[in-house]
Design an enzyme around this catalytic site. Structure first.
Site, PDB file in Angstrom:
ATOM      1  CB  ALA A 117       9.466  -0.507   6.352  1.00  0.00           C
ATOM      2  CB  CYS A 236       0.273   0.503  -4.236  1.00  0.00           C
ATOM      3  SG  CYS A 236       1.967  -0.067  -4.230  1.00  0.00           S
TER       4      CYS A 236
HETATM    5  C1  LIG Z   1       3.959  -1.903   0.335  1.00  0.00           C
HETATM    6  S1  LIG Z   1       5.313  -1.944   1.391  1.00  0.00           S
HETATM    7  C2  LIG Z   1       4.588  -1.553   2.936  1.00  0.00           C
HETATM    8  C3  LIG Z   1       4.270  -0.115   3.121  1.00  0.00           C
HETATM    9  C4  LIG Z   1       3.844   0.218   4.553  1.00  0.00           C
HETATM   10  N1  LIG Z   1       2.748  -0.598   4.983  1.00  0.00           N
HETATM   11  C5  LIG Z   1       3.471   1.675   4.691  1.00  0.00           C
HETATM   12  O1  LIG Z   1       2.289   1.998   4.659  1.00  0.00           O
HETATM   13  O2  LIG Z   1       4.377   2.504   4.840  1.00  0.00           O
HETATM   14  C6  LIG Z   1       5.605  -3.650   1.581  1.00  0.00           C
HETATM   15  C7  LIG Z   1       6.661  -3.997   2.596  1.00  0.00           C
HETATM   16  O3  LIG Z   1       6.697  -5.439   2.696  1.00  0.00           O
HETATM   17  C8  LIG Z   1       8.003  -5.799   3.019  1.00  0.00           C
HETATM   18  N2  LIG Z   1       8.178  -7.259   2.775  1.00  0.00           N
HETATM   19  C9  LIG Z   1       8.801  -7.869   1.744  1.00  0.00           C
HETATM   20  N3  LIG Z   1       8.793  -9.197   1.927  1.00  0.00           N
HETATM   21  C10 LIG Z   1       8.119  -9.425   3.075  1.00  0.00           C
HETATM   22  C11 LIG Z   1       7.822 -10.601   3.822  1.00  0.00           C
HETATM   23  N4  LIG Z   1       8.178 -11.818   3.392  1.00  0.00           N
HETATM   24  N5  LIG Z   1       7.161 -10.467   4.995  1.00  0.00           N
HETATM   25  C12 LIG Z   1       6.779  -9.241   5.448  1.00  0.00           C
HETATM   26  N6  LIG Z   1       7.053  -8.101   4.781  1.00  0.00           N
HETATM   27  C13 LIG Z   1       7.711  -8.190   3.614  1.00  0.00           C
HETATM   28  C14 LIG Z   1       8.838  -4.899   2.133  1.00  0.00           C
HETATM   29  O4  LIG Z   1      10.160  -4.818   2.598  1.00  0.00           O
HETATM   30  C15 LIG Z   1       8.070  -3.577   2.227  1.00  0.00           C
HETATM   31  O5  LIG Z   1       8.611  -2.770   3.230  1.00  0.00           O
END
Ligand SMILES: C[S@@+](CC[C@H](N)C(=O)[O-])C[C@H]1O[C@@H](n2cnc3c(N)ncnc32)[C@H](O)[C@@H]1O
Length: 309
Positions: A117, A236
């Site tokens: 997300a 990032c």
């Molecule tokens: C940097 S953002 C991702 C952005 C996405 N890839 C995009 O390009 O739109 C990181 C995401 O990792 C999720 N996240 C947090 N803890 C996580 C976990 N234990 N396993 C997988 N995802 C996780 C967060 O909710 C967040 O949506």
């Protein structure tokens, strides 16, 4: 403008003295807006012409034919255009497009997007795969899944399923995916340029906490990838604890992985630091890419390409 002093003292350990002022200036400089043309919904030529007719100026990114820096004099908002509503474009940071380019998705691939997300990279993957194959787009936070679904729908993607799991659980799917994208949750130092609030909520404790989770997530990504497959790890952020240290950890723990080279034509990137705070990392880490805002003139980012043997 405020920057956390601990963050700055960390950067002083990574960059030559004369570059610190350049970094501060770059962080305080307005970020260039950028879009990706979504070929699942529109043609590059047609979208370009329409936006130019509406008063936008487009500058193609030399390293990516679908990526454009965009500006206009009339203060028109790109998010208010029909092209955006119809999914013909996706408003996406230039840096955020890089991990998918490095992963090189192909038609009929089976890809795990472990932290998906709001879907910038899921929709970019689907576009490169021409809506074939399958993407497992995983996101544990329910409140972020609606944005993911919305962006996927608007972009016209049909080759996906959404799962809601802790990414660490994917280690149960051993050797399953052709490719894995781990765009990890991170402290977001690269976003300081556009998000002033991020500068105030940043803390070294959060960096350490994220680093712990990222090590567990990268293990899951490596296990879930097929032998011969590719894993992209990206953040990032610029702190080595969340970048080079994660790759060093993976290289030390798994002897069935190696790093691949990444290049982006016309983008000024730097190789990873192999020393930080008295720690020496694996020399292979020279192959990872650090995107410094003062050199690349885009948001700070980190990308590593891991190949599973
Ligand atoms: C940097 S953002 C991702 C952005 C996405 N890839 C995009 O390009 O739109 C990181 C995401 O990792 C999720 N996240 C947090 N803890 C996580 C976990 N234990 N396993 C997988 N995802 C996780 C967060 O909710 C967040 O949506």
């Amino acid at each position: 403008m405020f920057l956390p002093p601990t963050f700055l003292s960390k950067m002083e350990k990574l960059l030559p003295k004369d570059e610190i002022e350049d970094l501060k200036t770059a962080i305080d400089t307005h970020l260039r807006k950028s879009i990706r043309v979504n070929t699942l919904r529109g043609e590059i030529k047609e979208v370009k012409e329409s936006l130019i007719n509406q008063g936008f100026t487009l500058e193609n990114m030399p390293w990516y034919k679908y990526g454009f820096f965009i500006s206009n004099d009339k203060k028109l908002r790109i998010g208010n255009t029909f092209e955006h509503y119809l999914g013909k474009i996706y408003v996406q940071e230039a840096s955020s497009m890089l991990p998918v380019i490095a992963l090189d998705p192909k038609e009929d691939d089976f890809i795990l997007d472990l932290a998906a997300a709001p879907g910038s990279k899921t929709t970019q993957l689907a576009m490169h795969m021409n809506n074939t194959g399958l993407i497992v787009a995983n996101e544990p936070q329910i409140q972020r899944i609606s944005a993911l679904q919305e962006n996927i729908d608007r972009s016209g993607c049909i080759n996906y399923i959404i799962t809601r799991n802790d990414g660490r659980k994917f280690s149960q799917f051993k050797d399953m995916f052709d490719k894995v994208l781990l765009d990890a949750p991170c402290s977001g130092e690269g976003t300081f340029q556009k998000d002033i609030k991020a500068r105030y909520i940043w803390s070294q404790n959060k960096v350490i906490q994220d680093s712990r989770l990222q090590k567990q997530l990268i293990e899951s990504a490596i296990i879930a990838c097929k032998p011969g497959g590719t894993i992209i790890y990206s953040t990032c952020t610029l702190s080595p604890e969340e970048d080079e240290e994660i790759i060093d950890y993976a290289l030390n723990k798994y002897n069935n992985i190696k790093l691949g080279k990444i290049t982006f034509d016309g983008l000024q990137t730097s190789s990873g630091n192999i020393e930080y705070n008295g720690k020496e990392y694996n020399k292979e880490i020279k192959k990872v890419i650090k995107v410094w805002p003062h050199k690349a003139k885009i948001e700070g980012f980190f990308i590593a390409k891991i190949i599973k043997k």
